[in-house]
Write an enzyme that holds these catalytic residues in place. Structure first.
Site, PDB file in Angstrom:
ATOM      1  N   LYS A  28       0.818  -1.198  -0.045  1.00 55.39           N
ATOM      2  CA  LYS A  28      -0.009  -0.171  -0.007  1.00 55.39           C
ATOM      3  C   LYS A  28       0.761   1.389  -0.072  1.00 55.39           C
ATOM      4  CE  LYS A  28      -2.902   0.870   3.638  1.00 55.39           C
ATOM      5  NZ  LYS A  28      -2.878   1.968   4.162  1.00 55.39           N
ATOM      6  N   GLY A 101      -5.111   7.649   5.352  1.00 51.15           N
ATOM      7  CA  GLY A 101      -4.268   8.694   6.062  1.00 51.15           C
ATOM      8  C   GLY A 101      -3.318   8.936   5.273  1.00 51.15           C
ATOM      9  N   ASP A 326       2.031  -1.074  11.635  1.00 51.86           N
ATOM     10  CA  ASP A 326       0.650  -1.373  11.351  1.00 51.86           C
ATOM     11  C   ASP A 326       0.435  -2.792  11.482  1.00 51.86           C
ATOM     12  OD1 ASP A 326       0.393   1.110  10.394  1.00 51.86           O
ATOM     13  OD2 ASP A 326       0.775   0.551   8.314  1.00 51.86           O
ATOM     14  N   ARG A 357      -6.438   1.639  17.972  1.00 51.00           N
ATOM     15  CA  ARG A 357      -6.121   0.066  17.860  1.00 51.00           C
ATOM     16  C   ARG A 357      -5.833  -0.430  19.191  1.00 51.00           C
ATOM     17  NH1 ARG A 357      -2.829   0.090  11.925  1.00 51.00           N
ATOM     18  NH2 ARG A 357      -4.994   0.125  10.636  1.00 51.00           N
ATOM     19  N   ARG A 402      -7.370  -3.321   9.637  1.00 48.81           N
ATOM     20  CA  ARG A 402      -6.478  -4.184  10.027  1.00 48.81           C
ATOM     21  C   ARG A 402      -7.028  -4.922  11.441  1.00 48.81           C
ATOM     22  NH1 ARG A 402      -2.530  -3.711   6.591  1.00 48.81           N
ATOM     23  NH2 ARG A 402      -2.083  -1.432   5.895  1.00 48.81           N
TER      24      ARG A 402
HETATM   25  C1  S3P Z   1       2.657   4.967   6.141  1.00 44.00           C
HETATM   26  C2  S3P Z   1       3.114   5.236   7.333  1.00 44.00           C
HETATM   27  C3  S3P Z   1       2.647   4.946   8.733  1.00 44.00           C
HETATM   28  C4  S3P Z   1       1.824   3.924   8.723  1.00 44.00           C
HETATM   29  C5  S3P Z   1       0.865   4.052   7.518  1.00 44.00           C
HETATM   30  C6  S3P Z   1       1.398   4.124   6.295  1.00 44.00           C
HETATM   31  C7  S3P Z   1       3.200   5.439   4.960  1.00 44.00           C
HETATM   32  O1  S3P Z   1       2.296   5.993   9.276  1.00 44.00           O
HETATM   33  O2  S3P Z   1       1.187   3.485   9.757  1.00 44.00           O
HETATM   34  O3  S3P Z   1      -0.140   3.031   7.326  1.00 44.00           O
HETATM   35  O4  S3P Z   1       2.987   5.031   3.801  1.00 44.00           O
HETATM   36  O5  S3P Z   1       4.030   6.283   4.932  1.00 44.00           O
HETATM   37  P1  S3P Z   1       2.768   7.127  10.268  1.00 44.00           P
HETATM   38  O6  S3P Z   1       3.848   8.057   9.067  1.00 44.00           O
HETATM   39  O7  S3P Z   1       1.791   8.067  10.704  1.00 44.00           O
HETATM   40  O8  S3P Z   1       3.557   6.566  11.143  1.00 44.00           O
END
Ligand code: S3P
Length: 451
Positions: A28, A101, A326, A357, A402
């Protein structure tokens, strides 16, 4: 409780095990980045193995709204026509980023150094998540934000082109914040630097180099220092996205906790900034072989051969958290079947993911009969020593993919099945989850009758 979208995984009979060979969908994090960097390159990039989950499709739609041409050429095969750094266009409608996010935060970085005003919206889960961590550095680079109360989505961003280069030290380990700053820095006049006291996933750095950006990575006094020189010109690329280690976590944990299982998961990305779960499972006694190691799309990849094994509870070293942030929900499930106690601390950040979580998993595990103690910054789990957990509960996924997949996995090691109240969020990251688990020998049960 209406259970129209419930999910219940189980084994077809007592004593059945998981077997077979499967491939998980594309990573992803890497899929989002491949689309975005291709959108900033001049000309046509080709991507194969792209994750076609809702989160990544939200990024594709947003890039289209910003003027890039993004087309699907076949299963996981996409073409992107980018117009170059600095050339994104004013979107004509709000960018709806759904549950994602990564889309929201990285696109805020892109928008921050372009001459446009964008409205960003998301679902109820995304609209609860903190955005100040990314707005603060982007404001220092010249962008302006009008967020909803609490620094949340929906928000309006107005970019500045070119942006002002900054040197920014991350207050908390976040690859999303690092990437947003570096993306904005591509269209700043000079050197934009991010200091990381705790290293996070480095997909952005690897891929920016591949696209030809002037990127420097160094270290001083244990702090990782990443700099990008703007304005950058990116050259289009052909990218093959490796399998997602975060998705492979569920079949890997399932095969570990269901006695007699033996499976292979092919083509899993095992970047050392992402493979923490597999290292921790090994510390607990898991049998995981990384076969056929190779490089795909500039990332280390291997086939994971996983056999069932008795696990022992451990104190999980908190410094490994960024490399498996994650995967804690999946680890909680493994810990529930271990002998003794597993203590996980230093993971308060889990409270601001797609759901809280720590409390969502504590509630789900508790309802399934697992002994858990919730800490402010972690969880303590008393394992069964390999005996099935009682199960027989309906548990809430709270719009969190998740959580849904972790508790569905726990159902395979339960005396009575565990029903996830709503499995729809799984499509954000792993649309074929149910089919993949069925290919390994699991069955999907109809939801329990209400009343
Ligand atoms: C991600 C970074 C992580 C992760 C998210 C994907 C990314 O988050 O938890 O699912 O693709 O850069 P954070 O940057 O908030 O740690």
């Amino acid at each position: 409780m209406p259970l129209d979208h419930a999910l219940t995984l189980a084994l077809p009979s007592r004593g059945a095990a998981l077997s077979g060979s499967v491939a998980v969908p594309g990573d992803k994090s890497i899929s989002h980045r491949a689309l975005m960097f291709a959108g900033l390159a001049v000309g046509e990039s080709r991507i194969s193995g792209l994750l076609e989950g809702e989160d990544v499709l939200a990024t594709a739609a947003a890039l289209r709204a910003l003027g890039c041409e993004v087309t699907r050429a076949g299963d996981g095969c996409w073409r992107v026509w980018g117009m170059g750094v600095g050339s994104l266009l004013q979107p004509q409608s709000a960018l709806d980023l759904g549950n994602s996010g990564t889309s929201a935060r990285l696109l805020m970085g892109l928008a921050a150094s372009h001459p446009l005003v964008a409205v960003m919206t998301g679902d109820a889960s995304l609209s609860r998540r903190p955005m100040e961590r990314v707005m603060a550095p982007l404001r220092a680079m010249g962008a302006a934000f009008l967020p909803s109360p609490g620094g949340r989505l929906p928000l309006v961003v107005r970019g500045l082109a070119p942006a002002v280069p900054v040197r920014w030290r991350l207050a908390l380990p976040s690859a999303q914040v690092k990437s947003a700053i570096l993306l904005a820095g591509l269209n700043a006049d000079g050197l934009t630097t991010v200091e990381e006291p705790v290293a996070t996933r480095d997909h952005t750095e690897r891929m920016l180099r591949q696209f030809g950006a002037g990127l420097d990575v160094g270290e001083a006094d244990g702090v990782r220092i990443v700099s990008v020189r703007g304005p950058a010109t990116l050259a289009p690329q052909t990218i093959d996205v490796p399998g997602d280690p975060s998705s492979a976590a569920f079949p890997a944990v399932a095969a570990t906790i269901v006695p007699g299982s033996r499976i292979t998961i092919t083509g899993v990305g095992l970047n050392p900034t992402r493979d923490g779960l597999y290292r921790v499972l090994e510390m607990m006694g898991a049998r995981i072989v990384r076969a056929n190691p190779r490089t795909v799309g500039g990332e280390p990849v291997a086939d994971l051969e996983v056999g069932a094994a008795p696990l022992r509870g451990i104190e999980v070293p908190p410094e490994i958290a960024p490399a498996m942030i994650d995967e804690y929900p999946a680890l909680f499930v493994a810990a529930a079947l271990a002998s003794g106690t597993t203590v996980m601390r230093g993971i308060g950040e889990l409270r601001v993911k797609e759901s809280d979580r720590i409390s969502t998993m504590a509630a789900g595990l508790g309802a399934a009969g697992v002994r858990v103690e919730e800490l402010e910054d972690g969880l303590v789990i008393e394992g069964t020593g390999g005996d099935p957990v009682p199960g027989g509960a309906v548990v809430a996924a709270r719009l969190d993919h998740r959580i849904a997949m972790s508790l569905a996995t726990l159902s395979l090691a339960a005396e009575r099945p565990i029903t996830i109240d709503d499995g729809r969020a799984i499509a954000t990251s792993f649309p074929g989850f149910r089919a993949l688990m069925e290919a390994l020998g699991c069955v999907t049960l109809p939801p329990p009758s209400e009343g």
